[in-house]
Design an enzyme around this catalytic site. Structure first.
Site, PDB file in Angstrom:
ATOM      1  N   SER A 100       0.859  -1.180   0.000  1.00  0.00           N
ATOM      2  CA  SER A 100       0.000   0.000   0.000  1.00  0.00           C
ATOM      3  C   SER A 100       0.899   1.236   0.000  1.00  0.00           C
ATOM      4  CB  SER A 100      -0.968  -0.040   1.164  1.00  0.00           C
ATOM      5  OG  SER A 100      -0.279   0.201   2.345  1.00  0.00           O
ATOM      6  N   GLU A 154       0.110  12.065  -9.678  1.00  0.00           N
ATOM      7  CA  GLU A 154      -1.059  11.476 -10.322  1.00  0.00           C
ATOM      8  C   GLU A 154      -2.244  11.386  -9.381  1.00  0.00           C
ATOM      9  OE1 GLU A 154       0.432   7.087 -10.766  1.00  0.00           O
ATOM     10  OE2 GLU A 154       1.944   8.430 -11.586  1.00  0.00           O
ATOM     11  N   ASP A 164      -9.992   5.937  -6.428  1.00  0.00           N
ATOM     12  CA  ASP A 164     -10.631   5.291  -5.289  1.00  0.00           C
ATOM     13  C   ASP A 164     -11.468   4.106  -5.761  1.00  0.00           C
ATOM     14  OD1 ASP A 164     -11.231   4.851  -2.706  1.00  0.00           O
ATOM     15  OD2 ASP A 164     -12.642   6.517  -2.493  1.00  0.00           O
ATOM     16  N   ARG A 184      -5.683  -7.562  -4.936  1.00  0.00           N
ATOM     17  CA  ARG A 184      -4.547  -7.383  -4.047  1.00  0.00           C
ATOM     18  C   ARG A 184      -4.486  -8.499  -3.013  1.00  0.00           C
ATOM     19  NH1 ARG A 184      -2.935  -2.029  -0.675  1.00  0.00           N
ATOM     20  NH2 ARG A 184      -4.795  -2.419   0.557  1.00  0.00           N
ATOM     21  N   CYS A 197     -47.983  -1.550  11.040  1.00  0.00           N
ATOM     22  CA  CYS A 197     -49.107  -2.431  11.358  1.00  0.00           C
ATOM     23  C   CYS A 197     -49.018  -3.037  12.760  1.00  0.00           C
ATOM     24  CB  CYS A 197     -49.197  -3.549  10.323  1.00  0.00           C
ATOM     25  SG  CYS A 197     -47.885  -4.761  10.507  1.00  0.00           S
ATOM     26  N   CYS A 209     -40.862  -6.898   8.769  1.00  0.00           N
ATOM     27  CA  CYS A 209     -42.219  -7.064   9.262  1.00  0.00           C
ATOM     28  C   CYS A 209     -42.776  -8.313   8.568  1.00  0.00           C
ATOM     29  CB  CYS A 209     -43.064  -5.835   8.913  1.00  0.00           C
ATOM     30  SG  CYS A 209     -44.822  -6.149   9.127  1.00  0.00           S
ATOM     31  N   CYS A 256     -49.924  -5.837   6.403  1.00  0.00           N
ATOM     32  CA  CYS A 256     -49.265  -4.556   6.675  1.00  0.00           C
ATOM     33  C   CYS A 256     -49.549  -3.577   5.525  1.00  0.00           C
ATOM     34  CB  CYS A 256     -47.765  -4.804   6.830  1.00  0.00           C
ATOM     35  SG  CYS A 256     -46.815  -3.318   7.126  1.00  0.00           S
TER      36      CYS A 256
END
Ligand code: IVH
Length: 696
Positions: free
Chosen positions: A90, A120, A124, A143, A416, A431, A437
């Site tokens: 890294s 440069e 990301d 990696r 509900c 739910c 509902c």
């Protein structure tokens, strides 16, 4: 701080950093902001320097974050892992210009030749290492843990700007080039919109989306994700050039994608200008960047400076701070979706951030709330980095009011009142009252009417109106409506009622695959619905299928198969399907669409692996069109392995162990009439338009 305190702080930081690295690299769902992560890492580095007696080989300060999912590894592994020829390291990073100045002065002091810097963008995305041999792509590795990575070659070949062959002629030797796989903002937005429509958790940012997409098991799906690649490093040991810049220019001449935003700088002032320029200009870029990388350009000088255990001494990253705002949480809502998923959402005191007013931010689920330790009344940091959706990255505990208490995730559905459920493997609460509902009922009705489903003229207000009047509870109720009942809706006259009925009548021509999508089965999007419809041909065959059979369909895995199975087995759903059928909707692929073209592969169970002249989905379709059965794993029941280019070594090994035949695409095509030339895409599409209309 005494040494005992330092030790416990060191342990706490290591734990925090390791857990976050796992969330970041493996789960693709980071919780800490990049900035807090980097600060914690710097604190740990300082403490380990000061207290060398507590140094540890497995500390996050000396190991790069790993994207290898150890649990998957134990389950047998989705990708083959291969060692990196040179470790993938890294970069040391900083948020301070002073530290960039220190990097420059250190370099000037230790190098007594003339040298320059290559400045440069810091892309990301997710790192990738490509190896070419004799000008052809041999492998693409992630990696991984820096020493070994996952072999994602089949996926990399679906990334449109990664060439499988280089321009020019090459000796038979190998060379490596590294870079980043990125998901441009436009593709990221489209993917998340699709995921949200499916009530799947959206990706937090383009980086996570890129990394998650590169590790998909279906290369065809990877091809649809709009990923791009940019390459920025040829290990100096791999090819010899005088400078990094020369190596990038050579790579470009071979047809490899390299960034044009690089600049050769001389000295700190030019570096600073480059940083200042891109700090603003990066907002116009179509993909995410999180800083600037400054590299010594001359490879001889790079070699002289060398490496630490974790990063090169000849490069440094200057990271941009994401724009942040601090604002109080006014309340937390719990929203119920169409499939019953309950999502906590924070209502914020409106605050201006990167050009827009932020009022709400999703908290995703109960785990996330707990990790953040968020309370109503807290002031929270909201960030918009690469992400489009603002994210709460932390709580400013020093501003916590005395009255703030931890929120309690509701036990009951806010709509509900049903008791919420949470399956072991699900981060979200659901739910379970699917049929009672109101939010879920209206959500399902609306989904049924949506454009990609049945395309009925009814938006949220119409659906809510019909629901309130007690006229519609399930999709089949739409087909019992007449002009008299429709004109009971606020503002509806003859004309609107007639338009609605016409759009309803048209739904009888809608294909089985869209009807299946319209039913709103959890996790079944358009693509899955199409695959399922084509695989089974009609609802009866689908209803008879086991979970195991369902998993044979491309992209239907351990989550989707049980979801389809449970939906179909639920008696209430079969009654509904029966009703829709009686109203004339299509529950089989049209008459013109034969399900099979020939019995050539009848009784054969075939496993496919590798790359073919057509997509793997097309091969799977050929198998089913010619009455064969596809299976995902090699077992004693497998008739043969159909191996394309670069088949999975695990599958090959298993075949030789069990004495199962392996055949190539040509031999497979020889088994089919016309060598499989008649393909389903040339079949007429389903249509029931000629049948008499129910609605006259
Ligand atoms: S050079 C030996 N150049 O940032 C290090 N890396 O945080 C070679 N990255 O692992 C890497 N943009 O994945 C380099 N222009 C760039 C980069 C870049 C993004 C990534 C890379 C690296 C990570 C370190």
């Amino acid at each position: 701080m005494d040494s005992a305190q330092a030790y416990s702080r060191i342990l706490a930081l290591r734990k925090l950093l390791s857990e976050n690295a796992r969330l970041y690299y493996v789960e693709n769902a980071p919780v800490m902001s990049d900035y807090d992560y980097d600060q914690a890492m710097h604190e740990l580095e300082r403490l380990e320097d000061e207290y060398p007696q507590y140094a540890a080989e497995d500390s996050p300060t000396v190991r790069v974050g790993s994207d290898i999912d150890e649990d998957r590894g134990r389950r047998g592994g989705d990708f083959v892992q291969r060692p990196h020829k040179y470790p993938m390291l890294s970069l040391s990073n900083t948020y301070s210009m002073e530290e960039i100045a220190e990097f420059v002065s250190r370099a000037e002091k230790s190098l007594n030749t003339d040298f320059s810097y290559s400045c440069e963008l810091k892309f990301d995305g997710t790192a990738i290492c490509l190896t070419y041999k004799g000008g052809e792509l041999l492998t693409a590795l992630t990696r991984g843990d820096g020493e070994k990575g996952d072999d994602v070659t089949a996926n990399a070949l679906r990334i449109k700007n990664i060439p499988s062959k280089l321009k020019g002629s090459f000796p038979d030797s190998e060379f490596e080039i590294r870079g980043e796989v990125l998901m441009p903002f436009s593709a990221f937005d489209a993917l998340n919109a699709e995921r949200e429509a499916m009530e799947e958790a959206p990706f937090a940012n383009p980086r996570n989306a890129a990394s998650g997409s590169l590790k998909l098991l279906d290369p065809d799906e990877v091809g649809h994700r709009g990923l791009i690649c940019t390459l920025y490093h040829i290990p100096a040991q791999s090819v010899t050039f005088p400078t990094h810049d020369d190596s990038m220019k050579a790579a470009e001449s071979w047809g490899l994608p390299v960034s044009h935003e690089r600049r050769i700088c001389h000295g700190l002032d030019e570096i600073r200008d480059y940083i200042d320029y891109w700090d603003k200009a990066r907002r116009e870029l179509p993909y995410a960047t999180d800083g600037i990388v400054i590299k010594i350009n001359e490879l001889e000088a790079q070699r002289a400076l060398g490496y630490t255990a974790k990063s090169p001494r000849w490069a440094v990253a200057y990271k941009f701070k994401a724009e942040q705002a601090l604002t109080p949480v006014k309340s937390i809502d719990y929203q119920v979706g169409r499939t019953g998923a309950v999502t906590p959402v924070a209502n914020l005191e409106p605050v201006f951030l990167s050009g827009t007013m932020v009022r709400r931010a999703t908290l995703n689920n109960a785990d996330q709330m707990e990790l953040l330790d968020i309370r109503v009344g807290d002031s929270v940091y909201v960030e918009k980095g690469g992400e489009i959706i603002p994210k709460i990255t932390g709580v400013e505990k020093s501003l916590r009011p005395a009255w703030a208490v931890p929120p309690k995730f509701p036990e009951r559905c806010p709509d509900c009142g049903a008791l919420l459920e949470r399956r072991e493997d699900e981060a979200r609460h659901f739910c379970p009252n699917q049929l009672g509902c109101p939010t879920q009922i209206k959500g399902r009705l609306l989904h049924f009417c949506s454009r990609k489903a049945m395309d009925i003229n009814a938006g949220p207000a119409t659906v809510a109106g019909l629901y309130e009047l007690g006229l519609v509870r399930t999709p089949s109720d739409f087909y019992t409506l007449d002009a008299a009942s429709l004109t009971r809706l606020d503002g509806w006259k003859e004309k609107s009622a007639s338009n609605f009925l016409k759009s309803l009548a048209r739904t009888r021509a809608v294909s089985f695959e869209r009807v299946l999508y319209a039913l709103g089965i959890r996790y079944v999007g358009e693509t899955t619905a199409r695959a399922v419809a084509r695989h089974f041909g009609n609802i009866d065959a689908l209803a008879a299928a086991s979970v195991e059979e369902l998993t044979l369909i491309p992209d239907v895995g351990e989550t989707i198969a049980p979801s389809i199975y449970e939906f179909i087995c639920d008696a209430r759903n079969s009654v509904e399907i029966q009703k829709l059928r009686s109203f004339g909707l299509q529950f089989s692929i049209g008459e013109g669409d034969q399900k099979t073209l020939s019995p050539a592969l009848e009784g054969l169970t075939i496993v496919i692996s590798g790359n073919f002249t057509v997509s793997r989905d097309d091969i799977a379709e050929l198998i089913s069109l010619h009455s064969g059965k596809r299976s995902s794993s090699v077992s004693s029941k497998t008739s043969f392995l159909l191996a394309g280019d670069k088949p999975g070594p695990e599958k090959l090994r298993k075949c030789s162990e069990l004495g199962i035949k392996v055949i190539d695409e040509a031999a497979f095509r020889d088994m089919l009439p016309d060598r499989g030339a008649t393909h389903s895409s040339s079949l007429p599409s389903s249509s029931g338009a000629q049948e008499p209309s129910l609605f006259g």
